[in-house]
Design an enzyme around this catalytic site. Structure first.
Site, PDB file in Angstrom:
ATOM      1  N   ASP A  98      -1.627   3.852  -1.267  1.00 43.27           N
ATOM      2  CA  ASP A  98      -1.476   3.935   0.189  1.00 43.27           C
ATOM      3  C   ASP A  98      -0.475   5.056   0.496  1.00 43.27           C
ATOM      4  O   ASP A  98       0.698   4.801   0.776  1.00 43.27           O
ATOM      5  CB  ASP A  98      -1.003   2.597   0.755  1.00 43.27           C
ATOM      6  CG  ASP A  98      -1.181   2.515   2.276  1.00 43.27           C
ATOM      7  OD1 ASP A  98      -0.913   1.445   2.846  1.00 43.27           O
ATOM      8  OD2 ASP A  98      -1.587   3.534   2.884  1.00 43.27           O
ATOM      9  N   GLU A 209       5.358  -5.715  14.829  1.00 44.00           N
ATOM     10  CA  GLU A 209       6.340  -6.762  15.105  1.00 44.00           C
ATOM     11  C   GLU A 209       7.158  -6.404  16.336  1.00 44.00           C
ATOM     12  O   GLU A 209       7.661  -5.278  16.462  1.00 44.00           O
ATOM     13  CB  GLU A 209       7.266  -6.905  13.898  1.00 44.00           C
ATOM     14  CG  GLU A 209       8.309  -8.011  14.022  1.00 44.00           C
ATOM     15  CD  GLU A 209       9.134  -8.128  12.755  1.00 44.00           C
ATOM     16  OE1 GLU A 209       8.652  -8.763  11.806  1.00 44.00           O
ATOM     17  OE2 GLU A 209      10.254  -7.586  12.725  1.00 44.00           O
ATOM     18  N   HIS A 237       4.093  -1.143  10.750  1.00 43.85           N
ATOM     19  CA  HIS A 237       4.039  -0.856   9.306  1.00 43.85           C
ATOM     20  C   HIS A 237       2.581  -0.631   8.941  1.00 43.85           C
ATOM     21  O   HIS A 237       1.767  -1.558   9.011  1.00 43.85           O
ATOM     22  CB  HIS A 237       4.623  -2.032   8.514  1.00 43.85           C
ATOM     23  CG  HIS A 237       4.530  -1.879   7.034  1.00 43.85           C
ATOM     24  ND1 HIS A 237       4.187  -2.908   6.176  1.00 43.85           N
ATOM     25  CD2 HIS A 237       4.733  -0.792   6.220  1.00 43.85           C
ATOM     26  CE1 HIS A 237       4.188  -2.462   4.922  1.00 43.85           C
ATOM     27  NE2 HIS A 237       4.528  -1.197   4.923  1.00 43.85           N
ATOM     28  N   ASN A 332       5.820   5.834   0.703  1.00 51.82           N
ATOM     29  CA  ASN A 332       5.032   6.187  -0.493  1.00 51.82           C
ATOM     30  C   ASN A 332       4.701   7.661  -0.309  1.00 51.82           C
ATOM     31  O   ASN A 332       3.787   8.013   0.444  1.00 51.82           O
ATOM     32  CB  ASN A 332       3.699   5.412  -0.545  1.00 51.82           C
ATOM     33  CG  ASN A 332       3.833   4.009  -1.052  1.00 51.82           C
ATOM     34  OD1 ASN A 332       4.909   3.548  -1.418  1.00 51.82           O
ATOM     35  ND2 ASN A 332       2.712   3.308  -1.087  1.00 51.82           N
ATOM     36  N   GLY A 381      11.767  -6.375   6.934  1.00 54.17           N
ATOM     37  CA  GLY A 381      11.890  -7.551   6.080  1.00 54.17           C
ATOM     38  C   GLY A 381      10.526  -8.176   5.890  1.00 54.17           C
ATOM     39  O   GLY A 381       9.529  -7.669   6.381  1.00 54.17           O
ATOM     40  N   MET A 383       7.778 -11.301   6.507  1.00 57.12           N
ATOM     41  CA  MET A 383       7.392 -11.932   7.775  1.00 57.12           C
ATOM     42  C   MET A 383       8.389 -13.022   8.170  1.00 57.12           C
ATOM     43  O   MET A 383       8.699 -13.906   7.390  1.00 57.12           O
ATOM     44  CB  MET A 383       5.998 -12.539   7.611  1.00 57.12           C
ATOM     45  CG  MET A 383       5.451 -13.106   8.883  1.00 57.12           C
ATOM     46  SD  MET A 383       3.738 -13.587   8.697  1.00 57.12           S
ATOM     47  CE  MET A 383       3.769 -14.568   7.219  1.00 57.12           C
ATOM     48  N   SER A 387      14.680  -7.425  10.010  1.00 60.93           N
ATOM     49  CA  SER A 387      14.488  -6.044   9.595  1.00 60.93           C
ATOM     50  C   SER A 387      15.800  -5.327   9.845  1.00 60.93           C
ATOM     51  O   SER A 387      16.641  -5.792  10.610  1.00 60.93           O
ATOM     52  CB  SER A 387      13.360  -5.374  10.403  1.00 60.93           C
ATOM     53  OG  SER A 387      12.134  -6.009  10.160  1.00 60.93           O
ATOM     54  N   HIS A 406      12.981   0.269   0.529  1.00 65.03           N
ATOM     55  CA  HIS A 406      12.007   0.356   1.622  1.00 65.03           C
ATOM     56  C   HIS A 406      11.686  -0.988   2.262  1.00 65.03           C
ATOM     57  O   HIS A 406      11.046  -1.030   3.312  1.00 65.03           O
ATOM     58  CB  HIS A 406      10.706   0.988   1.118  1.00 65.03           C
ATOM     59  CG  HIS A 406       9.763   0.027   0.433  1.00 65.03           C
ATOM     60  ND1 HIS A 406      10.120  -0.741  -0.669  1.00 65.03           N
ATOM     61  CD2 HIS A 406       8.470  -0.320   0.715  1.00 65.03           C
ATOM     62  CE1 HIS A 406       9.102  -1.485  -1.032  1.00 65.03           C
ATOM     63  NE2 HIS A 406       8.084  -1.266  -0.225  1.00 65.03           N
TER      64      HIS A 406
END
Lengths: 483, 146
Positions: A98, A209, A237, A332, A381, A383, A387, A406
């Site tokens: 990804d 989120e 994300h 990534n 973070g 679920m 974060s 990350h």
């Protein structure tokens, strides 16, 4: 397998596997982690993979391991490795399938207390507006020519088409456009997969989120980022979807045939690589940049949709119902960067897989907005957990190749998570914390339960104590959309 | 003759899910190399959340597949990558008449369209991929990036 005796303690948050551990290593492995996390690392192959990564030809300096590390394939997730920009190699597996999986954060001045009655409406409106889940469902089906423009222009395409403003690109790593992209190096299959997925979230651990800024630790940095305690934020994300996966698959397979030609003998087939300056290396870099641009554009389009939904849902109900970009970054990716190694500044190619750039103040490559304070580092973070917004530091430039962790990092497999956790109980537990979740798949949701991940606060404490990053703000989730 | 008992770890052909921290791993086995490849395709479909049988009478697509790679593991990856690619288009292929000679594969793919999946498989990886032959059974582990 690496065991405790192979790891030397430098200090409570820093550990070393020296290059003498194995004959084929070209450098040390340095791990930023607490003792507790080191102990967890020894239960999977993540440190063995870090040792294997240290065998990459043309390795410069050390392989770095972040505290959210877990086993990947070939290269550990949470790993950073640099090779010489001219005589070194590029390894697609050390960047990941990804490509430019990453995070975007937007902030607002809307107080949580004002938004609270409308969070359910906002959640459902976001879910309706932004395609989520598997396979198809992009914003629009594109002609191939237009897709190729996206691959080469990234977020600048979104700007041209009215899905972005100038401030969005200024708040994106590389301005949302990685240089050197050449869509001719992308296979027809990858193009075909990308045609229908622009502006879509994807599945797995991808999410949108809505959260509230729970605590500010660095008021000046928070002010620069538009973060205000008690106000609502939105985080996305997502990555390069099927296009990126296909590109990595294509080149990992192509490189299998090339290892004999280059006389490389690597300990893991997922680490296959090519000299950066070879035609094979240059082709992958051009294709990787295409995937990176696709992901930047993808997150930009979703952010644009989210901004529209936010304003539409909260207009007339909350003051200043606008979302503004904080930052968008990749975790990534492979980048050509200059770093000081010892007394010498060198141009290197940095592989970051499950690791984030964390440039300190004054670094070339940072936009004017963040030149003085340093780069925002976004740590989602798991679920239902916090974060974090952090800040890159000068120490990161000196100690960690300008890199940080990350996320939280998994500790349990998806199979174990499905056995341990029941969907109803999990939703109930989240509900008790005041968190509402919408998901396309209950099975997928359970696999992403917080119990399957490390404690993100502990992960963040490791990198903060190491001096790589500084805390700016902690975000508490309110509503989550899972693909 | 392949006696199949998927997910249970018995029989001369089959597959079962293993524990892997970040992704999904399966162990696959078969009483011939062709059977191993066939079971690997079924494992892929199971992981993706598609049912593991194709009703031949609803066939809507037929294709010939020809692959050639450097070794058997690369051939397996290439084969599964083909199956995955078409699955992304909603086509479920049942590979028939698989013939493997050296590092080349030929197969007749019989499939149906309009199939949906429950989980996105990003790729098939080389992690732990090594086809071994133990006592008449071919066996390997396959890790899928999800």
């Amino acid at each position: 397998m690496v065991n405790q005796n192979d790891i030397q303690m430098i200090n409570e948050m820093e550990w070393l596997i020296p290059s003498t551990h194995r004959q084929d290593m070209n450098g040390n492995v340095r791990i930023f982690a607490s003792r507790h996390i080191i102990h967890d690392c020894l239960s999977d192959l993540s440190l063995d993979q870090a040792v294997n990564a240290a065998c990459l030809p043309g390795l410069v300096g050390e392989v770095l391991v972040m505290p959210d590390v877990h086993q990947g394939y070939g290269f550990p997730i949470g790993g950073v490795a640099a090779t010489d920009a001219h005589s070194g190699v590029v390894s697609p597996g050390a960047i990941g399938y990804d490509i430019n999986c990453g995070v975007r954060l937007l902030s607002s001045q809307v107080e949580h207390s004002q938004a609270y009655p409308y969070l359910g409406d906002l959640l459902h409106a976001l879910y309706a507006a932004i395609p989520t889940g598997l396979g198809q469902g992009g914003l629009q089906s594109l002609y191939e020519k237009e897709l190729r423009n996206i691959l080469e222009e990234g977020s600048q395409w979104a700007l041209r088409k009215g899905y972005a403003g100038a401030e969005d690109l200024q708040a994106t790593e590389d301005g949302g456009r990685m240089q050197g992209a050449d869509s001719r190096k992308v296979s027809e299959r990858a193009v075909k997969r990308g045609l229908q997925q622009v502006g879509s979230l994807g599945a797995g651990n991808h999410f949108i989120e809505v959260s509230v800024v729970e605590k500010i630790f660095h008021p000046a940095a928070a002010a620069s980022m538009g973060l205000k305690e008690g106000c609502v934020c939105l985080m996305i994300h997502s990555g390069s979807r099927g296009l990126g996966h296909q590109i990595c698959s294509d080149y990992v397979q192509q490189y299998q045939n090339a290892q004999a030609k280059f006389r490389f003998n690597l300990p893991d087939r997922e680490l296959v690589c090519a000299p950066i300056e070879s035609p094979e290396g240059q082709a992958y870099l051009a294709a990787m940049a295409c995937a990176a641009n696709y992901a930047f554009c993808n997150r930009q389009v979703m952010a644009h949709l989210a901004q529209q939904v936010f304003e539409r849902t909260l207009a007339g109900k909350c003051k200043q119902p606008y979302l503004h970009p904080v930052y968008d970054l990749a975790h990534n990716i492979g980048k050509l960067e200059k770093h000081r190694l010892g007394k010498v500044e060198r141009e290197v190619f940095i592989h970051r897989k499950g690791a984030t750039r964390a440039f300190g103040p004054g670094q070339a490559g940072l936009s004017e907005r963040y030149q003085k304070i340093g780069q925002p580092v976004l740590i989602p973070g798991s679920m239902g957990t916090a974060s974090w917004v952090l800040l890159g530091t000068e120490t990161a430039m000196l100690r960690s190749l300008g890199s940080s962790c990350h996320g939280a990092g998994r500790v349990h497999s998806r199979k174990s998570a499905r056995k341990m956790i029941h969907a109803d109980q999990m939703l109930q537990s989240l509900d008790l914390k005041g968190i509402t979740v919408l998901a396309g798949s209950m099975k997928g949701l359970v696999e992403e339960a917080p119990q399957a991940y490390k404690d993100v606060d502990e992960v963040v404490d490791c990198v903060v104590t190491a001096g790589i990053v500084a805390k700016v703000a902690r975000l508490r989730p309110l509503t989550v959309i899972k693909g | 003759m392949c006696i199949m008992n998927s997910e249970m770890g018995t029989g001369t052909c089959g597959f079962k899910e293993l524990n892997h921290t970040a992704d999904v791993a399966v162990e696959v086995w078969g009483d011939s190399i062709q059977a191993l490849f066939f079971q690997a395709a079924l494992a892929l479909y199971a992981i993706a959340g598609v049912r593991d049988e194709v009703e031949v009478h609803t066939t809507s697509k037929i294709m010939d597949l020809h692959l050639r790679e450097t070794d058997m593991e690369a051939l397996l990856i290439a084969f599964l990558t083909e199956m995955l690619y078409y699955l992304g288009d909603g086509i479920l292929f049942n590979p028939q008449e698989i013939s493997i000679q050296g590092n080349s594969l030929e197969a007749k793919l019989i499939g149906k369209e309009g199939v949906s999946v429950q989980r996105e498989v990003k790729a098939i990886t080389y992690h732990h991929l090594q086809i071994d032959f133990y006592g008449d059974i071919y066996k390997t582990e396959i890790v899928f990036d999800v």
